[in-house]
Design a protein around this motif. Structure first.
Motif, PDB file in Angstrom:
ATOM      1  N   LEU A   1      42.116  71.377  75.261  1.00  0.00           N
ATOM      2  CA  LEU A   1      40.630  70.958  75.215  1.00  0.00           C
ATOM      3  C   LEU A   1      39.865  72.508  74.809  1.00  0.00           C
ATOM      4  O   LEU A   1      40.372  73.298  74.990  1.00  0.00           O
ATOM      5  N   PRO A   2      38.648  72.176  74.672  1.00  0.00           N
ATOM      6  CA  PRO A   2      38.088  73.373  73.802  1.00  0.00           C
ATOM      7  C   PRO A   2      37.780  74.664  74.949  1.00  0.00           C
ATOM      8  O   PRO A   2      37.952  75.572  74.337  1.00  0.00           O
ATOM      9  N   GLY A   3      37.301  74.315  75.942  1.00  0.00           N
ATOM     10  CA  GLY A   3      36.845  75.206  76.840  1.00  0.00           C
ATOM     11  C   GLY A   3      36.019  76.244  76.160  1.00  0.00           C
ATOM     12  O   GLY A   3      35.019  75.995  75.237  1.00  0.00           O
ATOM     13  N   ASP A   4      36.616  77.720  76.420  1.00  0.00           N
ATOM     14  CA  ASP A   4      35.668  78.567  75.627  1.00  0.00           C
ATOM     15  C   ASP A   4      36.263  79.176  74.373  1.00  0.00           C
ATOM     16  O   ASP A   4      35.976  80.077  73.600  1.00  0.00           O
ATOM     17  N   THR A   5      37.751  78.350  73.922  1.00  0.00           N
ATOM     18  CA  THR A   5      38.076  78.749  72.821  1.00  0.00           C
ATOM     19  C   THR A   5      38.667  77.767  71.831  1.00  0.00           C
ATOM     20  O   THR A   5      39.683  77.224  71.762  1.00  0.00           O
ATOM     21  N   PRO A   6      37.404  76.931  71.337  1.00  0.00           N
ATOM     22  CA  PRO A   6      37.754  75.954  70.488  1.00  0.00           C
ATOM     23  C   PRO A   6      38.474  76.054  69.408  1.00  0.00           C
ATOM     24  O   PRO A   6      38.866  75.218  68.829  1.00  0.00           O
ATOM     25  N   GLN A   7      38.718  77.429  68.977  1.00  0.00           N
ATOM     26  CA  GLN A   7      39.523  77.484  67.989  1.00  0.00           C
ATOM     27  C   GLN A   7      41.018  77.342  68.162  1.00  0.00           C
ATOM     28  O   GLN A   7      41.819  77.103  67.130  1.00  0.00           O
ATOM     29  N   ASN A   8      41.310  77.127  69.360  1.00  0.00           N
ATOM     30  CA  ASN A   8      42.772  77.055  69.778  1.00  0.00           C
ATOM     31  C   ASN A   8      42.996  75.289  69.925  1.00  0.00           C
ATOM     32  O   ASN A   8      42.289  74.983  70.863  1.00  0.00           O
ATOM     33  N   GLU A   9      43.465  74.754  69.076  1.00  0.00           N
ATOM     34  CA  GLU A   9      43.411  73.216  69.226  1.00  0.00           C
ATOM     35  C   GLU A   9      44.589  72.720  69.505  1.00  0.00           C
ATOM     36  O   GLU A   9      44.657  71.618  70.136  1.00  0.00           O
ATOM     37  N   THR A  10      45.898  73.294  69.694  1.00  0.00           N
ATOM     38  CA  THR A  10      47.127  72.772  69.889  1.00  0.00           C
ATOM     39  C   THR A  10      48.083  73.785  70.561  1.00  0.00           C
ATOM     40  O   THR A  10      47.818  74.965  70.536  1.00  0.00           O
ATOM     41  N   ALA A  11      49.020  73.436  71.296  1.00  0.00           N
ATOM     42  CA  ALA A  11      49.995  74.203  71.783  1.00  0.00           C
ATOM     43  C   ALA A  11      50.954  74.786  70.938  1.00  0.00           C
ATOM     44  O   ALA A  11      51.947  75.537  71.298  1.00  0.00           O
ATOM     45  N   LEU A  12      50.833  74.483  69.624  1.00  0.00           N
ATOM     46  CA  LEU A  12      51.952  74.922  68.748  1.00  0.00           C
ATOM     47  C   LEU A  12      51.699  76.264  68.291  1.00  0.00           C
ATOM     48  O   LEU A  12      50.443  76.946  67.995  1.00  0.00           O
ATOM     49  N   ALA A  13      52.828  77.241  68.349  1.00  0.00           N
ATOM     50  CA  ALA A  13      52.437  78.607  67.852  1.00  0.00           C
ATOM     51  C   ALA A  13      52.630  78.631  66.473  1.00  0.00           C
ATOM     52  O   ALA A  13      53.032  77.731  65.774  1.00  0.00           O
ATOM     53  N   PRO A  14      51.913  79.807  65.774  1.00  0.00           N
ATOM     54  CA  PRO A  14      51.742  79.646  64.414  1.00  0.00           C
ATOM     55  C   PRO A  14      53.094  79.852  63.660  1.00  0.00           C
ATOM     56  O   PRO A  14      53.074  79.128  62.329  1.00  0.00           O
TER      57      PRO A  14
ATOM     58  N   PRO B   1      34.888  82.062  65.885  1.00  0.00           N
ATOM     59  CA  PRO B   1      34.732  82.262  67.637  1.00  0.00           C
ATOM     60  C   PRO B   1      33.592  83.000  67.900  1.00  0.00           C
ATOM     61  O   PRO B   1      33.484  84.152  67.201  1.00  0.00           O
ATOM     62  N   GLY B   2      32.655  82.648  68.803  1.00  0.00           N
ATOM     63  CA  GLY B   2      31.386  83.424  69.126  1.00  0.00           C
ATOM     64  C   GLY B   2      30.336  83.217  68.100  1.00  0.00           C
ATOM     65  O   GLY B   2      29.147  83.677  68.524  1.00  0.00           O
ATOM     66  N   ALA B   3      30.214  82.230  67.181  1.00  0.00           N
ATOM     67  CA  ALA B   3      29.119  82.177  66.251  1.00  0.00           C
ATOM     68  C   ALA B   3      28.085  81.262  66.707  1.00  0.00           C
ATOM     69  O   ALA B   3      26.958  81.258  66.433  1.00  0.00           O
ATOM     70  N   GLY B   4      28.450  80.413  67.831  1.00  0.00           N
ATOM     71  CA  GLY B   4      27.506  79.322  68.452  1.00  0.00           C
ATOM     72  C   GLY B   4      28.093  78.030  67.815  1.00  0.00           C
ATOM     73  O   GLY B   4      28.961  77.809  67.072  1.00  0.00           O
ATOM     74  N   CYS B   5      27.132  77.240  68.288  1.00  0.00           N
ATOM     75  CA  CYS B   5      27.637  75.599  67.975  1.00  0.00           C
ATOM     76  C   CYS B   5      26.196  74.997  67.385  1.00  0.00           C
ATOM     77  O   CYS B   5      25.422  74.617  68.052  1.00  0.00           O
ATOM     78  N   ASP B   6      26.272  74.633  66.258  1.00  0.00           N
ATOM     79  CA  ASP B   6      24.961  73.827  65.630  1.00  0.00           C
ATOM     80  C   ASP B   6      25.014  72.394  65.948  1.00  0.00           C
ATOM     81  O   ASP B   6      24.081  71.656  65.784  1.00  0.00           O
ATOM     82  N   ALA B   7      26.261  71.936  66.492  1.00  0.00           N
ATOM     83  CA  ALA B   7      26.471  70.447  66.682  1.00  0.00           C
ATOM     84  C   ALA B   7      25.650  70.228  68.025  1.00  0.00           C
ATOM     85  O   ALA B   7      25.206  69.120  68.077  1.00  0.00           O
ATOM     86  N   LEU B   8      25.786  71.105  68.930  1.00  0.00           N
ATOM     87  CA  LEU B   8      25.045  70.860  70.263  1.00  0.00           C
ATOM     88  C   LEU B   8      23.748  70.067  70.116  1.00  0.00           C
ATOM     89  O   LEU B   8      23.582  69.042  70.942  1.00  0.00           O
ATOM     90  N   ASP B   9      22.919  70.709  69.478  1.00  0.00           N
ATOM     91  CA  ASP B   9      21.637  70.195  69.089  1.00  0.00           C
ATOM     92  C   ASP B   9      21.381  69.580  67.726  1.00  0.00           C
ATOM     93  O   ASP B   9      20.182  69.315  67.409  1.00  0.00           O
ATOM     94  N   GLY B  10      22.467  68.905  67.217  1.00  0.00           N
ATOM     95  CA  GLY B  10      22.498  68.639  66.034  1.00  0.00           C
ATOM     96  C   GLY B  10      22.759  66.942  65.918  1.00  0.00           C
ATOM     97  O   GLY B  10      22.492  66.250  66.954  1.00  0.00           O
ATOM     98  N   PHE B  11      23.260  66.625  64.763  1.00  0.00           N
ATOM     99  CA  PHE B  11      23.707  65.130  64.510  1.00  0.00           C
ATOM    100  C   PHE B  11      25.011  65.070  65.526  1.00  0.00           C
ATOM    101  O   PHE B  11      26.083  65.673  65.236  1.00  0.00           O
ATOM    102  N   THR B  12      24.808  64.227  66.434  1.00  0.00           N
ATOM    103  CA  THR B  12      26.193  64.254  67.227  1.00  0.00           C
ATOM    104  C   THR B  12      26.758  62.778  67.192  1.00  0.00           C
ATOM    105  O   THR B  12      27.560  62.404  68.184  1.00  0.00           O
ATOM    106  N   ARG B  13      26.371  61.890  66.412  1.00  0.00           N
ATOM    107  CA  ARG B  13      26.787  60.555  66.621  1.00  0.00           C
ATOM    108  C   ARG B  13      28.284  60.428  66.439  1.00  0.00           C
ATOM    109  O   ARG B  13      29.083  59.626  67.219  1.00  0.00           O
ATOM    110  N   GLY B  14      29.049  61.498  65.755  1.00  0.00           N
ATOM    111  CA  GLY B  14      30.360  61.277  65.612  1.00  0.00           C
ATOM    112  C   GLY B  14      31.276  62.018  66.850  1.00  0.00           C
ATOM    113  O   GLY B  14      32.343  62.176  66.879  1.00  0.00           O
ATOM    114  N   HIS B  15      30.251  62.877  67.622  1.00  0.00           N
ATOM    115  CA  HIS B  15      30.930  63.787  68.661  1.00  0.00           C
ATOM    116  C   HIS B  15      31.479  63.074  69.925  1.00  0.00           C
ATOM    117  O   HIS B  15      31.137  62.186  70.153  1.00  0.00           O
TER     118      HIS B  15
END
Lengths: 745, 331
Positions: free
Chosen positions: B195-208, B134-148
């Motif tokens: 949805l990713p929003g600002d916290t894409p590390q949280n992917e599901t509503a499932l608690a740990p 989290p907070g590292a940035g996203c290389d996909a935004l301007d990278g290869f996005t065919r699968g995105h």
């Protein structure tokens, strides 16, 4: 067995050459007995893993290996700070011929590409080595790097030619002819970088015993690996043994010596342990070069009857590795009045490119054969007819004779077998439900190279024959076909011939490259068998004494003249010998002389006609290849089964080039983004239709046994045949590979 | 791969106790995604709790005609279940469109729900990824996005959800049953993935500490005439560029019932509610299908590498609905 009995039971001998025989290595592979480079165990065997640079160019300013060293089972972490030094690559040395790159790994802090190895972890288990490798932290001083082929392309400079190939050619003024041509096309083509993706990732097991070195290596060039290691480690060649009895595919990716081989040997030297370095698939992408990307221009001018008045083919590829002959097929395929060929290169700070199946022709024929097809559309002419109107009688640029050329026959046969005449010539006119159906053709062309091959053939007192040659069993049936040849030459049953391959202790074999391994070895096997028969004839008593070799037949396990003769066992027993051996020594001086002599007289080339049917989904643009026929002129076919396997494999590789494969290099960083088989899309079974392969099987009169070569011609022309079929189905000309559905939406 | 402790509990209660007491523990089902991610160093659990011995592998009929699918039912078993094939053909087709036979023989329903994105930058430790770090940035935004993804994306993350199965579940209004030492919960599929929003590390509503125990499929007559269409770069063994799960009921030329969900284009399995609304009650013809698809894709945020997905998704939705409508005509 007496001679008379042998004669009495003799049945009509069926020659082994030409038969579709099973391969001798089949059972060992099917049962898992075959040992590849990573399958050899030694006492105290340690395992290595690579740490890759994550910048394209710069210097390593710090390497933190503490966490890696703390992993249980780690023996050592080798870096430029502590590794023994390898000797640099010499400028003029046969051993340098197979350098994958000039980088002297672990000798300096320099980084020349993203992925270059900057450390090697040696551990007791592969898991410990790989985990520890993931914990090594490097910091860098980054330097500007050129990594974006598209951005660098305008800076291309003329490619340097070499002794075998020139990078430019002209006949007349093609640009002027193009300008006034009544009909013309002028197209720009783009092909991406590709990787070989042999099923066996590169692996090396290295063992030092004092100053003697044993290396099990997945390689296409045993003799050169030995030369290269001798140069880099300062050990005489005779003290190095390189073994590669089985190699799990190469396609050019194992022709050079890459980091994995060197660093396994270095790690073994540094740790005093036997070391295995089996590269992960990712490490193969990061340390072994692939096929260069290209941009190409092909412009064709023609009169209204389709006769070519101008052929312009220029290319830009990457420098480094072997000079890629992108325009070579354009030298030989069409009788154009004027020709202009140029090859240019750009430098990039990426792992150097290397040969990949039909380097040059595989991508060059995509551009040329697509452009010819497009010209046929402009002319409203059948694309096969256009090709036949321009089929040359002699080599267009040099006027030399073709040693063998059967493209007319290939297209004629293919037209019948494929049902080409049922093709509706209009674009988009053939439909099957949701699918738009298209049919396309393209010409395959590849010039095989004949390399030096030394061979011994030994006949034992029991009639058993051993052929020894440092050949490479990279999946092609190398031993299988030489066995067929030797059995026929000596007139012995197939079962009594054994072929030993894959060991540098054997007479030096040819490189498994240039579609030349089989024909190169065959020439020497023929010569050695001839020599052996002469020696045996000299030892034979009556009734053969005094006979000339030309009057004697080798058959039924012996030498015969008319009704009389002697079995080999009888000859050896009579002479009191337990064996006779003949050796043929061949080397690079012979090679150069032979190439020059042959090259002055003839142009050799394997060729073929590809017929492709595609289905394109009318809604989504998905392309599925539904039928394929390849008709090939590869000279004589020794083994219809293994030859068809190679041709079919080449076609499958071409389907990947056409539709789905590409190595994604991040233009910002130079890093390969899809370094895995889940993201690099080689064709799966569902992508491959039934492929009909037909060989004309007509011997080339100018080569030993009439062989040309089957390894590479299959892939050439395939992407163009697909693109041409897609053009027919959709009306769209896709000139940049791969032909993905977004280009057809 | 980081060394880890491995436990294999014999019953659900033991599994729940183990995960509650072991921070950094992960459940292991078929392992078809988790093990990959561990090899790449993306997932680094201290403890792996192998749940494949738990009795959660039955497919049971529900009184209302729905089905309750145990979390450990293998993908290949579920795809072949005659009840699934008859009542929810889109689900069977979606499962069979995923991965390879070998992977489907291993992969579980629960694991499939938790499948993580195939974004290459997420997998590559040398790349910047907000989801991995989290907070590292996203290389996909301007990278290869065919699968995105193009729907539901944010400035932090444009990763696509890779599952085929979940697209069908989204269309079918499945409910995910989960359990922990704290009790049981039922999570509607639409709320399960975030949805990713600002916290894409949280992917599901499932608690740990929660274990997926089952997926419930409600009775849904319209789903009996449904299909899953997956468009990809090769004929098999590739993730979707676009996929469509659709069910359609036409009465007197008008759309009387419809379910539509998309894969390959969404940051999560994408229920196409805007398209459904546009279709319901309207004409069942090509123009209406395209208009509905365009209504759904109007919200798309594209990059140069995946801009084709709006046109591809529109064409695929229209084609899938057209085929369903034709099927309905035929019988």
């Amino acid at each position: 067995m007496s001679t008379d009995v042998a004669e009495a039971v003799r049945t009509e001998t069926v020659p082994n050459v030409g038969r579709p025989l099973d391969r001798v290595d089949g059972p060992a592979k099917a049962t898992g007995e075959a040992k590849y480079a990573a399958d050899h165990d030694y006492p105290g065997l340690a395992h290595a893993a690579l740490v890759h640079a994550t910048v394209a160019r710069g210097r390593v300013t710090a390497l933190d290996t503490e966490a890696a060293r703390a992993v249980r089972g780690v023996i050592d972490v080798l870096t430029h700070e502590n590794a023994p030094r390898m000797r640099p690559v010499k400028r003029f040395s046969l051993g340098s011929f197979v350098k994958g790159s000039s980088v002297n790994y672990l000798a300096t802090d320099e980084v020349h590409w993203d992925g270059q190895p900057i450390a090697v972890v040696v551990a007791e288990t592969p898991a410990a080595a790989r985990h520890a490798a993931s914990l090594v932290r490097a910091t860098y001083e980054e330097l500007p790097a050129a990594v974006d082929f598209a951005a660098e392309e305008p800076k291309a400079v003329p490619q340097k030619g070499n002794a075998m190939f020139s990078s430019a050619a002209d006949k007349g003024d093609a640009n002027a002819a193009l300008a006034v041509a009544p009909v013309s096309v002028d197209l720009r083509f783009v092909t991406p970088p590709y990787n070989h993706n042999a099923i066996e990732p590169h692996a090396t097991t290295a063992v030092w015993n004092g100053n003697r070195l044993t290396v099990h290596d997945g390689t296409q060039s045993i003799a050169f690996v030995r030369k290269h290691l001798a140069m880099r480690f300062g050990v005489p060649e005779r003290d190095i043994r390189v073994l590669a009895p089985y190699v799990g595919g190469g396609f050019g990716g194992k022709g050079m010596v890459w980091a994995g081989t060197l660093l396994a040997v270095l790690a073994a030297r540094a740790t005093g342990r036997a070391v295995r370095l089996a590269l992960t698939r990712e490490s193969v992408y990061r340390t072994v070069g692939g096929r260069t990307p290209t941009t190409q221009r092909v412009a064709l001018g023609a009169d209204r009857d389709g006769r070519l008045t101008a052929l312009v083919h220029t290319s830009v590829a990457r420098s480094g590795g072997m000079p890629e002959q992108v325009t070579s097929a354009s030298r030989h395929l069409y009788a154009a009045e004027t020709v202009h060929l140029r090859q240019n290169v750009v430098h990039l700070d990426l792992v150097p490119p290397t040969a990949m199946r039909a380097p040059g022709e595989a991508v060059g024929t995509f551009a040329l054969e697509s452009a010819v097809d497009e010209l046929a559309w402009r002319l409203d002419m059948d694309p096969i007819e256009l090709r036949m109107r321009n089929e040359p009688e002699r080599d267009p640029l040099t006027g030399k004779a073709f040693s063998h050329r059967m493209l007319r026959e290939a297209y004629a046969l293919g037209t019948e077998r494929f049902g080409w005449r049922e093709r509706d010539p209009r674009a988009g006119a053939m439909r099957d439900g949701r699918w738009l159906v298209g049919m396309g053709v393209a010409t395959a062309y590849h010039q095989p190279i004949r390399f030096p091959a030394s061979v011994t053939v030994r006949m034992g007192a029991d009639g058993a024959v051993v052929v020894r040659c440092g050949l490479h069993e990279i999946g092609v049936g190398a031993a299988t076909v030489q066995r067929q040849i030797a059995a026929d030459q000596l007139g012995v049953p197939l079962e009594s011939v054994r072929v030993e391959v894959g060991d540098s202790d054997l007479p030096a074999g040819p490189i498994a490259a240039g579609s030349g391994q089989t024909a190169s070895a065959a020439a020497s096997v023929l010569a050695a068998c001839d020599k052996l028969k002469r020696q045996l004839l000299a030892l034979a008593g009556p009734p053969l004494r005094g006979r000339a070799i030309g009057d004697v037949q080798a058959r039924d396990g012996g030498l015969f003249h008319g009704g009389g003769g002697r079995t080999y066992a009888e000859i050896l027993a009579g002479a009191g010998r337990d064996h006779v051996e003949a050796a043929v020594k061949d080397g690079w001086v012979n090679f150069l002389a032979r190439s020059a002599r042959d090259g002055r007289r003839w142009v050799h080339g394997a060729s073929g006609a590809h017929f492709c049917e595609v289905r394109v989904d009318a809604d989504t643009g998905e392309v599925r290849v539904s039928r394929w026929l390849g008709v090939f002129d590869v000279g004589r076919v020794i083994n219809a089964k293994t030859a068809a396997g190679q041709l079919r494999g080449g076609i499958v590789m071409g389907l990947g080039m056409a539709l789905s494969e590409q190595t994604l290099v991040d233009p910002r960083t130079g890093r390969v983004v899809n370094a895995s088989l889940s993201e690099y899309h080689v064709p799966v079974h569902a992508d491959v239709p039934r492929i009909d392969v037909h060989c004309l099987d007509d011997p080339d009169p100018t080569t030993p046994l009439g062989l040309l070569g089957v390894g590479e011609v299959g892939v050439t022309g395939v992407p163009a045949a697909v693109a041409n079929a897609v053009r027919h189905a959709t009306g769209k000309r896709v000139a940049d590979l791969p032909i993905t559905l977004d280009k057809l939406l | 791969m980081k060394p880890f402790a491995y436990v294999k509990p014999a019953d659900v209660e033991a599994a729940l106790r183990a995960v509650a007491t072991e921070p950094g523990a992960k459940f292991l089902g078929g392992g078809t995604n988790l093990v990959d991610l561990m090899r790449e160093g993306v997932e680094r659990p201290d403890t792996v709790i192998d749940v494949t011995g738990l009795p959660l592998d039955a497919v049971d009929d529900l009184p209302d005609g729905g089905l309750r699918i145990g979390a450990l039912v293998r993908n290949s078993v579920l795809a072949a279940d005659p009840r699934i094939r008859a009542r929810y053909p889109m689900l069977s087709q979606a499962l069979l469109a995923g991965a390879s036979p070998q992977l489907r023989n291993m992969a579980t329903v629960g694991g499939n729900l938790l499948q993580r994105t195939r974004c290459a930058y997420f997998y590559d430790a040398a790349a910047a990824c907000n989801k991995r770090e989290p907070g590292a940035g996203c290389d996909a935004l301007d990278g290869f996005t065919r699968g995105h993804a193009v729907l539901g994306v944010s400035g932090s993350c444009i990763a696509a959800h890779p599952s085929d199965m979940c697209v069908a579940l989204a269309a079918l209004d499945a409910v995910v049953e989960v359990r922990s030492v704290r009790g049981d919960r039922r999570i509607p599929i639409g709320e399960f993935h975030l949805l990713p929003g600002d916290t894409p590390q949280n992917e599901t509503a499932l608690a740990p500490d929660e274990l997926i125990t089952a997926v419930e499929l409600p009775a849904l007559p319209v789903a009996a005439r449904s299909r899953y269409r997956k468009v990809r770069d090769r004929a098999s063994y590739a993730f979707a560029l676009v996929s469509v799960a659709a069910a359609l009921e036409v009465r007197d030329g008008a759309v009387a019932g419809v379910r539509l969900a998309l894969g390959g284009v969404g940051a999560k399995p994408w229920r196409a509610r805007a398209a459904e609304e546009a279709l319901l009650g309207g004409a069942a013809d090509e123009a209406a299908f395209r208009r509905a698809a365009e209504a759904e894709l109007a919200a798309a945020t594209v990059r140069p590498g995946n801009a084709f997905k709006t046109a591809l998704a529109t064409a695929t939705i229209a084609a899938t609905l057209r085929e369903l409508a034709r099927e309905e005509d035929a019988g």
